[in-house]
Write an enzyme that holds these catalytic residues in place. Structure first.
Site, PDB file in Angstrom:
ATOM      1  N   LYS A 197      -5.755   0.941 -11.796  1.00  0.00           N
ATOM      2  CA  LYS A 197      -5.458  -0.488 -11.854  1.00  0.00           C
ATOM      3  C   LYS A 197      -3.970  -0.791 -11.919  1.00  0.00           C
ATOM      4  O   LYS A 197      -3.238  -0.190 -12.706  1.00  0.00           O
ATOM      5  CB  LYS A 197      -6.149  -1.117 -13.063  1.00  0.00           C
ATOM      6  CG  LYS A 197      -7.671  -1.083 -13.000  1.00  0.00           C
ATOM      7  CD  LYS A 197      -8.275  -1.773 -14.212  1.00  0.00           C
ATOM      8  CE  LYS A 197      -9.793  -1.797 -14.143  1.00  0.00           C
ATOM      9  NZ  LYS A 197     -10.383  -2.464 -15.330  1.00  0.00           N
ATOM     10  N   GLY A 223      -2.057  12.017 -19.895  1.00  0.00           N
ATOM     11  CA  GLY A 223      -3.302  11.422 -19.441  1.00  0.00           C
ATOM     12  C   GLY A 223      -3.956  12.191 -18.306  1.00  0.00           C
ATOM     13  O   GLY A 223      -4.003  13.418 -18.293  1.00  0.00           O
TER      14      GLY A 223
END
Length: 397
Positions: free
Chosen positions: A204, A354
């Site tokens: 996103k 991440g």
């Protein structure tokens, strides 16, 4: 900010040291086996240094997102076992966070011993927005030790009891991992060697908007892949089929493209498929010609080549976010190719934690090829955005 070396110079033999680590590792849902022990291995330098110096080490950590109560699927038992294997010693796991069992076990530690507390998020107060509630847990945690070491960079952007409040109650220092992360990220924000190239992926635009806004004035080139690239392509007027699209961010992406000009580099081709599946039929199409009914799930080979050319002369690179759905074999090539180009950079290459760090290990890439692999995706991004991170701010006091 005081460091672990400052603490070791004072002497820690016989002292109880509470270390907040980031041991939030992924587990296989069926077997509960650890699928990536990178964060556990990253905690070893601080823990081993304290043990070697004769400290009585009490380790606090979280795993997943339990709902503020004990939940067997989020127990740190697999972590205790793996940590013990890596340290070459048995690591006992307390039955609670800071209750009777934790107190008894912490009080019985001998010099060089290590105890792992159960998942701190089994206590609702850990993540509470009420300072008094967090303070009550912090009081109990602080009672287990004489000094506090924060080595959980992946949690320093959280105002949690074991990260923020306990540091207000004990003498505190930054662990070796936190110090290393801070050093590298400061180099990215303070006079980085140029050309400076940032590679952003992930799903996103909205998740990365703040860091894009913060970094655009500082970088020479921004390469955009992953699901977020389709909102940028839509902002250029291209159809994106059934690809991930944040319609409410199209105008923002159009503005960013206008402001940055050629410094924002988008994919020129993408791998498309009618559905998200490991055995689906795929095709490579130009980025501006994604068919209706198809979704883009990876950047294509020409994009990998183009991004590689943009990275070839870079002296500083920050990469955060995969180029596609790397968990499935048909959509791994983009992330692999770009990751290899980042690793080949002659200069400082930083993998921003991440999913990017996970991709390096899942794809079997050489971790030594990178200057630094961060353990904290969210913390890394917030630092680069210029935001104050509570866990760092309290250590600086």
């Amino acid at each position: 900010m005081r460091s672990l070396d400052d603490l070791l110079a004072e002497g820690v033999s016989g002292r109880r040291v509470l270390v907040r680590t980031d041991l939030n590792v992924p587990l296989d849902k069926q077997t509960r086996a650890i699928t990536d022990d990178g964060r556990i291995r990253a905690s070893l330098p601080t823990l081993q240094a304290l043990r070697d110096a004769g400290a009585r080490v009490v380790v606090a950590a979280h795993l997943g997102r339990p709902k503020g109560a004990p939940d067997p699927q989020y127990s740190l038992a697999p972590v205790a076992e793996r940590l013990g294997e890596l340290l070459g010693t048995r690591v006992p796991l307390a039955a609670d966070v800071a209750g009777d069992d934790a107190r008894a076990r912490a009080g019985a530690l001998a010099d060089g011993d290590l105890l792992l507390l159960e998942n701190v998020r089994f206590e609702a107060a850990e993540t509470s927005k009420d300072g008094a509630e967090r303070g009550e847990l912090a009081d109990r945690l602080a009672a287990l030790a004489d000094v506090y070491v924060d080595d959980a960079f992946g949690a320093v952007h959280r105002k949690h009891a074991s990260v923020y409040d306990v540091a207000q109650r004990l003498p505190h220092v930054a662990g070796r991992l936190v110090a290393a992360e801070l050093d590298v990220l400061t180099r990215l924000t303070t006079d980085p060697e140029r050309p400076y190239v940032v590679v952003l992926g992930g799903s996103k635009v909205s998740d990365k908007l703040a860091v894009i806004e913060a970094l655009l004035p500082k970088v020479d080139r921004l390469l955009v892949g992953g699901g977020m690239c389709f909102t940028f392509l839509a902002a250029q007027g291209h159809g994106v089929g059934r690809s991930l699209l944040e319609a409410d961010q199209v105008d923002t992406c159009r503005r960013l493209l206008d402001e940055a000009g050629e410094r924002i580099v988008l994919p020129v081709d993408v791998v498309v498929a009618p559905e998200f599946s490991a055995d689906v039929e795929t095709a490579v199409v130009p980025a501006e010609e994604i068919p209706e009914g198809q979704m883009g799930l990876d950047v294509g080979p020409r994009t990998v080549e183009a991004f590689g050319r943009e990275l070839a002369d870079a002296r500083t690179v920050f990469w955060n976010g995969p180029m596609g759905v790397f968990e499935l074999a048909p959509f791994q090539a983009g992330t692999r190719g770009v990751a290899e180009a980042v690793g080949a950079v002659d200069g400082l290459s930083v993998v921003g934690g991440g999913d990017s760090a996970a991709a390096v290990r899942v794809l079997g890439l050489d971790e030594a090829a990178y200057g630094h692999i961060s353990t904290g995706g969210g913390a890394s991004l917030e630092f680069l955005e210029g935001r104050e991170l509570p866990g760092l701010a309290v250590l600086a006091d």
